[in-house]
Design an enzyme around this catalytic site. Structure first.
Site, PDB file in Angstrom:
ATOM      1  N   ARG A 103       0.815  -1.194   0.000  1.00  0.00           N
ATOM      2  CA  ARG A 103       0.000   0.000   0.000  1.00  0.00           C
ATOM      3  C   ARG A 103       0.857   1.256   0.000  1.00  0.00           C
ATOM      4  O   ARG A 103       2.045   1.219   0.330  1.00  0.00           O
ATOM      5  CB  ARG A 103      -0.946   0.011   1.223  1.00  0.00           C
ATOM      6  CG  ARG A 103      -0.239   0.146   2.562  1.00  0.00           C
ATOM      7  CD  ARG A 103      -1.182  -0.098   3.726  1.00  0.00           C
ATOM      8  NE  ARG A 103      -2.341   0.769   3.666  1.00  0.00           N
ATOM      9  CZ  ARG A 103      -2.386   1.996   4.187  1.00  0.00           C
ATOM     10  NH1 ARG A 103      -1.295   2.507   4.773  1.00  0.00           N
ATOM     11  NH2 ARG A 103      -3.475   2.715   4.107  1.00  0.00           N
ATOM     12  N   LEU A 104       0.226   2.356  -0.386  1.00  0.00           N
ATOM     13  CA  LEU A 104       0.767   3.698  -0.212  1.00  0.00           C
ATOM     14  C   LEU A 104      -0.301   4.473   0.546  1.00  0.00           C
ATOM     15  O   LEU A 104      -1.483   4.381   0.225  1.00  0.00           O
ATOM     16  CB  LEU A 104       1.015   4.365  -1.574  1.00  0.00           C
ATOM     17  CG  LEU A 104       2.362   4.158  -2.252  1.00  0.00           C
ATOM     18  CD1 LEU A 104       2.355   4.814  -3.631  1.00  0.00           C
ATOM     19  CD2 LEU A 104       3.508   4.727  -1.421  1.00  0.00           C
ATOM     20  N   ASP A 105       0.104   5.245   1.534  1.00  0.00           N
ATOM     21  CA  ASP A 105      -0.874   6.007   2.296  1.00  0.00           C
ATOM     22  C   ASP A 105      -1.690   6.916   1.385  1.00  0.00           C
ATOM     23  O   ASP A 105      -1.221   7.342   0.323  1.00  0.00           O
ATOM     24  CB  ASP A 105      -0.163   6.878   3.344  1.00  0.00           C
ATOM     25  CG  ASP A 105       0.501   6.047   4.436  1.00  0.00           C
ATOM     26  OD1 ASP A 105       0.034   4.927   4.662  1.00  0.00           O
ATOM     27  OD2 ASP A 105       1.481   6.531   5.024  1.00  0.00           O
ATOM     28  N   LYS A 106      -2.878   7.247   1.834  1.00  0.00           N
ATOM     29  CA  LYS A 106      -3.775   8.113   1.065  1.00  0.00           C
ATOM     30  C   LYS A 106      -3.107   9.430   0.676  1.00  0.00           C
ATOM     31  O   LYS A 106      -3.241   9.885  -0.467  1.00  0.00           O
ATOM     32  CB  LYS A 106      -5.058   8.378   1.867  1.00  0.00           C
ATOM     33  CG  LYS A 106      -6.113   9.152   1.117  1.00  0.00           C
ATOM     34  CD  LYS A 106      -7.390   9.266   1.951  1.00  0.00           C
ATOM     35  CE  LYS A 106      -8.475  10.033   1.199  1.00  0.00           C
ATOM     36  NZ  LYS A 106      -9.731  10.119   2.006  1.00  0.00           N
TER      37      LYS A 106
END
Length: 272
Positions: A103-106
């Site tokens: 994932r990549l943070d929002k």
């Protein structure tokens, strides 16, 4: 037929491309999976001729394996949860059902892989596999040599100390960092510990694949050459939870518990 001629249920579900192994385990625990009409549980195995159904629907043959690289914009959430209006799967809109690798943070942007191949997700993500990820980070005030040195030598966060990493200053408030681990909000927490706030975070490389000229919001399929290299890099990846446990912030003892550890995991048989 013995177990060597069967497949673990969660792996079988993942191999059809509908979800990752972890998501498959959740389906099993939730009672949504049957084998030949009978309820299932974690650890069940699938033999040739078995009919596996999820929510009463038989699983179809695995579709073509897809691997894509997306330049994720800020604001897109790395989840498959359909309740999330800005989830990454909806954003990509691919005809195949894909899920993100990691994932990549929002509030972050940059390179992220999506795939329908559950096996490769596990191999890439295991904490013990040391696959590089490169980021360009901008903070809210000037950085100096001491900041670069401290970031590179390890920062105490989340009950552990981050692994040593390569950090290079780009300008007065921007630096490049190459990580081989992926703690929750790791870079942001490292900067916060030193009194800095991240104002922009962009991932530019995962393993051998660079973001290059891919524009924000665009995606492309990984080339056969890129996939050959990725498969080479992960062929000796530890595929069990042991890799994650050995590097877990909650595990104070990182040394193997038995002399047989190396023979079991250090010389793991090559993956497919």
């Amino acid at each position: 037929m013995n177990n060597s001629e069967s497949t673990n249920l969660n792996k079988f579900i993942s191999s059809t491309g509908i979800c990752s192994r972890r998501e498959a385990e959740k389906l099993i625990v939730a009672g949504r999976v049957t084998i030949n009409g009978k309820p299932t549980q974690l650890g069940n195995r699938v033999f040739e001729g078995d009919i596996v159904k999820v929510d009463g629907k038989p699983l179809k043959a695995k579709p073509k394996t897809i691997y894509i690289a997306l330049n994720k914009p800020v604001g897109i959430v790395c989840t498959t949860d359909s309740k999330e209006r800005k989830n990454i799967v909806k954003f990509v809109g691919h005809p195949q059902r894909l899920f993100p690798i990691g994932r990549l943070d929002k509030p972050s942007e940059g390179l992220i892989f999506l795939t329908n191949d559950g096996d490769i997700v596990n191999k890439i993500l295991r904490a013990g596999n040391n696959h590089e990820k490169e980021y360009i980070v901008t903070v809210n005030k000037e950085i100096n040599e001491r900041f670069i040195t401290r970031m590179g030598n390890g920062i105490p966060i989340l009950g552990t100390v981050t692994k040593k990493c390569k950090v290079t200053q780009i300008n007065s408030n921007t630096f490049k960092i190459i990580l081989t681990q992926g703690l929750n909000r790791q870079i942001r927490r490292m900067c916060e510990y030193l009194g800095y706030e991240v104002t922009k975070l962009k991932r530019t490389r995962i393993m051998n694949v660079a973001l290059g000229s891919l524009k924000i919001g665009d995606w492309r399929e990984l080339s056969s050459h890129e996939m050959d290299k990725i498969n080479e890099l992960v062929k000796t990846s530890v595929k069990t939870e042991e890799a994650s446990k050995e590097k877990s912030p909650n595990n104070k003892k990182n040394k193997p518990k038995s002399k047989n550890y190396k023979s079991k995991f250090g010389r793991q048989r090559r993956s497919r």
